[in-house]
Design an enzyme around this catalytic site. Structure first.
Site, PDB file in Angstrom:
ATOM      1  N   HIS A  37       0.839  -1.210   0.000  1.00 22.31           N
ATOM      2  CA  HIS A  37       0.000   0.000   0.000  1.00 22.31           C
ATOM      3  C   HIS A  37       0.870   1.255   0.000  1.00 22.31           C
ATOM      4  CE1 HIS A  37      -2.945  -2.756   2.215  1.00 22.31           C
ATOM      5  NE2 HIS A  37      -3.623  -2.382   1.144  1.00 22.31           N
ATOM      6  N   GLU A 150      -1.317  -5.062  -8.114  1.00 13.43           N
ATOM      7  CA  GLU A 150      -1.561  -6.140  -9.098  1.00 13.43           C
ATOM      8  C   GLU A 150      -1.853  -7.481  -8.434  1.00 13.43           C
ATOM      9  OE1 GLU A 150       1.694  -6.246 -11.853  1.00 13.43           O
ATOM     10  OE2 GLU A 150       0.815  -4.653 -13.082  1.00 13.43           O
TER      11      GLU A 150
END
Ligand code: PAF
Length: 282
Positions: A37, A150
């Site tokens: 993150h 992803e």
């Protein structure tokens, strides 16, 4: 660091910042932040004048009530981690009421079939919940660019489809997976694993890497059968699915086509904790 719990307050603040929406990066999350993150935040800061992160555990995307209940909620620690990236980041951490206005239900979406594969097949309604909250968050934040990891590659493709179908002027950017030294993909759910389980979970990426090298010379069906066998021999990890799919439409690969880009996708359970991972194959 600016922190908002209400969309009205966030909007009032963004309106007070000259041309905020002209270069506004957005990182939507469900919290329990990890290095992955933080890398999305760093990427957003590089490319945009302002960056908003949201932390919201979205109830409508959980098909399993126990998973929702046990999802880690670590707001104070998350705020400290955001500050290590920059004090200028704007945090939107709303309540369920602020997002759903008393109607906590998902809208139904047609993502041209992307939603029926893998996660969509095993977690009914999951991508309706994701679509609903991402659309809502985009309406509230009105970003220029939005950043997604992803690891949930299917979600990334679905969000791109959402933006395309709704003709939203938002650029969707996919960012690489961050891994622990043993290869385990970073995930908020890893917080629910013991150290031994984290060590065992290294089998996921190890298997994906070998599957990638096997796929150079073997069919998808053969690689599939090999992966199934690997997990049959490791009863502490239960394989939910392994699929080699076309990156563009996520349809399973039956016959290899050199013009196409393929990816391997996997979902497993370790002691009731569900983990996903993916690697590109060519
Ligand atoms: O990937 C996630 O954390 C969530 O699915 C998202 C995109 C924040 C929507 O709730």
């Amino acid at each position: 660091m600016k922190i908002f719990e209400k969309q009205a307050d966030l909007n009032a603040y963004l309106q007070s910042v000259p041309a905020a929406h002209a270069s506004l990066g957005f990182v939507p999350t469900m919290g329990a932040l990890h290095q992955g993150h933080l890398s999305l935040l760093a990427e957003s800061i590089k490319k945009n004048k302002h960056t908003v992160i949201s932390i919201f555990v979205n109830p409508t995307q959980f098909n399993n009530p126990e998973d929702l209940e046990k999802y880690p909620r670590t707001l104070e620690a998350d705020i400290a981690k955001i500050k290590t990236v920059s004090n200028e980041i704007i945090l939107y951490a709303p309540s369920v009421q602020d997002i759903y206005q008393g109607q906590t239900i998902a809208q139904h979406f047609d993502f041209d079939g992307l939603e029926n594969q893998m996660e969509g097949a095993f977690r009914p309604g999951h991508y309706d919940g994701v679509g609903t909250v991402v659309k809502r968050l985009f309406e509230i934040v009105k970003p220029t660019r939005a950043y997604f990891g992803e690891k949930d590659f299917q979600q990334l493709q679905i969000v791109k489809k959402l933006v395309q179908k709704l003709k939203l002027p938002i650029q969707i950017i996919g960012c690489p997976i961050f891994r622990e030294p043993n290869g385990l993909a970073m995930s908020s759910r890893n917080e629910r694993l013991t150290d031994t389980e984290k060590e065992r979970a290294s089998l996921i990426f190890k298997t994906l890497k070998t599957a990638k090298s096997k796929f150079k010379t073997q069919s998808a069906a053969k690689v599939n059968a090999w992966v199934t066998e690997v997990f049959q021999k490791s009863p502490e990890i239960s394989l939910e699915y392994f699929q080699i799919a076309d990156e563009a439409n996520l349809q399973p690969c039956h016959r290899k086509n050199n013009q196409k880009k393929y990816r391997a996708f996997i979902a497993v359970f370790i002691n009731n904790v569900r983990l996903i991972d993916t690697v590109s194959l060519n």
